[in-house]
Motif scaffolding. Structure first.
Motif, short mmCIF file in Angstrom:
data_model
loop_
_atom_site.label_atom_id
_atom_site.label_comp_id
_atom_site.label_asym_id
_atom_site.label_seq_id
_atom_site.Cartn_x
_atom_site.Cartn_y
_atom_site.Cartn_z
N LEU A 339 -0.75 12.44 -5.14
CA LEU A 339 0.06 13.66 -5.00
C LEU A 339 1.23 13.69 -5.97
O LEU A 339 2.06 14.59 -5.96
N GLY A 340 1.36 12.64 -6.77
CA GLY A 340 2.45 12.57 -7.77
C GLY A 340 3.79 12.22 -7.14
O GLY A 340 4.84 12.43 -7.74
N ALA A 341 3.77 11.68 -5.89
CA ALA A 341 5.03 11.36 -5.21
C ALA A 341 5.27 9.85 -5.25
O ALA A 341 4.35 9.07 -5.52
N SER A 342 6.53 9.44 -4.96
CA SER A 342 6.82 8.01 -4.85
C SER A 342 6.55 7.60 -3.42
O SER A 342 7.09 8.19 -2.49
N GLY A 343 5.71 6.57 -3.26
CA GLY A 343 5.32 6.16 -1.90
C GLY A 343 6.29 5.20 -1.27
O GLY A 343 6.16 4.85 -0.10
N SER A 344 7.28 4.72 -2.03
CA SER A 344 8.21 3.74 -1.47
C SER A 344 9.55 3.80 -2.20
O SER A 344 9.65 4.36 -3.30
#
Ligand SMILES: NC(=O)c1ccc[n+]([C@@H]2O[C@H](COP(=O)([O-])OP(=O)(O)OC[C@H]3O[C@@H](n4cnc5c(N)ncnc54)[C@H](OP(=O)(O)O)[C@@H]3O)[C@@H](O)[C@H]2O)c1
Length: 363
Positions: A339-344
């Motif tokens: 999704l192009g997001a930072s997971g952490s």
């Protein structure tokens, strides 16, 4: 004021939402699992039910916008819950300024504490011209310097009429730095202002607030909730603030003082990264509204640490319960990346560090 009947209807609607949502998610997932019929489906189902439950607990007492009372009614009600004046430290800009303004807007007299007399006078002037009925007293002090007679003066002020102390003052670093890049004076300054000043203010305020009942709000940070590389020392000082608040709350509740730690993630104030307002970096006023809503809502009376806005509560669950869990993160991290997001938080900080290195020419 809405009638108690309206309040009951509102509470019932909320209860329905909190029961209906997890049920709906569970039914969809059960259907998916039946289709997939695999072990992975079962694990995913359990993981999602667990995360849903965590999220529901984090958002307990949260009211959807369309069910909220009008702002003016809320402000009056929240102001009445603070039975005296409020003292705010580090209040000339950012979150502290928003706290001071939020209190005056709710009709609460304020004692403004920061290190610069001229800025304090300007702030008091601004508040008085925006809210002519505002009552502002000022007290200049540099928390990084010697205490002198400051804590004695604070004791006098609190003894007179203060019911709420907001320990907001805090310093961080301007850029994401590695451990060896942070110089010793910055490190000492952070520990002195973030840890020692907060602890000393609590030490003075607690016994005095216990005489008539009161509240301390210590401003922590979401950076303390999980590993936060390149902000290691700052996040460690905020972990101190959070742990101190949790323990003091348990110790002093029986004596009628609540200690709440407000620990948001990024705020689009004039803070560390001067982020622009977005869903994940809301303006300081959103956090301040969240803190006062928590303090005035009996359903949230047991909270010791809050993120103070819905987006940050959700980010908190993602960054702590999911990203730091070896099983859940192995499922969710690829989805986040897709999704192009930072997971952490580790990924967020790695990106911030990359941007910093690029802008500073790789120094
Ligand atoms: N901004 C964020 O994204 C964020 C996120 C989570 C938590 N927080 C926490 O929220 C608090 C406020 O952050 P902020 O970003 O709003 O801060 P800020 O914009 O940098 O403002 C800091 C305030 O503290 C005062 N101050 C700084 N050093 C001081 C000292 N030695 N003695 C007395 N006053 C001092 C400053 O006043 P003068 O310079 O006028 O003296 C200013 O009013 C901090 O505890 C921070 O750790 C911030």
């Amino acid at each position: 004021m809405p009638s108690s009947k309206t309040q009951t209807t509102r509470d019932r609607n909320l209860a329905k939402i909190f029961v209906a949502l997890p049920l709906l998610v569970t039914i969809i997932l059960a259907a998916l699992r039946a289709v997939a019929g695999s072990m992975l489906g079962g694990v995913g189902l359990l993981a999602l039910v667990y995360c849903g439950a965590r999220m529901a607990v984090a958002l307990r007492g949260w009211t959807p916008r369309f069910l909220r009372r009008p702002r003016a009614t809320r402000l009056k009600r929240e102001g009445r819950c603070i039975r005296g004046a409020a003292l705010v430290t580090g209040c000339t800009q950012g979150l502290g300024r928003a706290f001071a303004r939020g209190l005056v807007e709710r009709g609460v007299p304020v004692v403004l504490v920061s290190r610069d007399q001229t800025k304090l006078e300007a702030l008091a002037g601004d508040l008085q011209s925006e809210f002519p009925a505002a009552s502002c007293r000022i007290l200049a002090h540099d928390f990084a310097g010697p205490a002198g007679g400051f804590y004695g003066k604070v004791a006098d002020v609190i003894r007179r009429d203060v019911a709420l102390v907001v320990n907001n003052v805090g310093v961080g670093v301007d850029y994401p730095l590695t451990h060896d890049e942070l110089d010793e004076s910055m490190l000492e300054n952070m520990i002195t202002v973030n840890c020692c000043a907060t602890a000393k203010m609590c030490r003075v305020a607690l016994p005095l607030l216990a005489e008539r009942g009161g509240t301390i709000v210590n401003v922590g940070s979401g950076s303390a909730a999980q590993p936060t590389p390149y902000l290691s020392h700052y996040s460690a000082t905020k972990a101190f603030v959070e742990q101190l608040s949790r323990s003091l709350d348990r110790e002093w509740r029986p004596r009628n003082v609540r200690v709440l730690c407000a620990a948001p993630y990024y705020v689009s104030s004039t803070g560390l990264y001067k982020a622009r307002a977005s869903w994940h970096a809301p303006p300081a006023q959103v956090i301040v509204d969240g803190v006062f809503a928590t303090l005035s809502d009996a359903r949230q009376g047991s909270f010791e640490v809050i993120r103070a806005c819905t987006a940050h509560e959700v980010i908190g669950v993602l960054f702590t319960s999911i990203a730091e869990d070896p099983v859940l993160s192995s499922v969710c991290a690829p989805v986040a990346r897709l999704l192009g997001a930072s997971g952490s938080m580790v990924e967020v900080m790695a990106k911030a560090r990359g941007r910093y290195l690029a802008s500073s020419g790789g120094r």
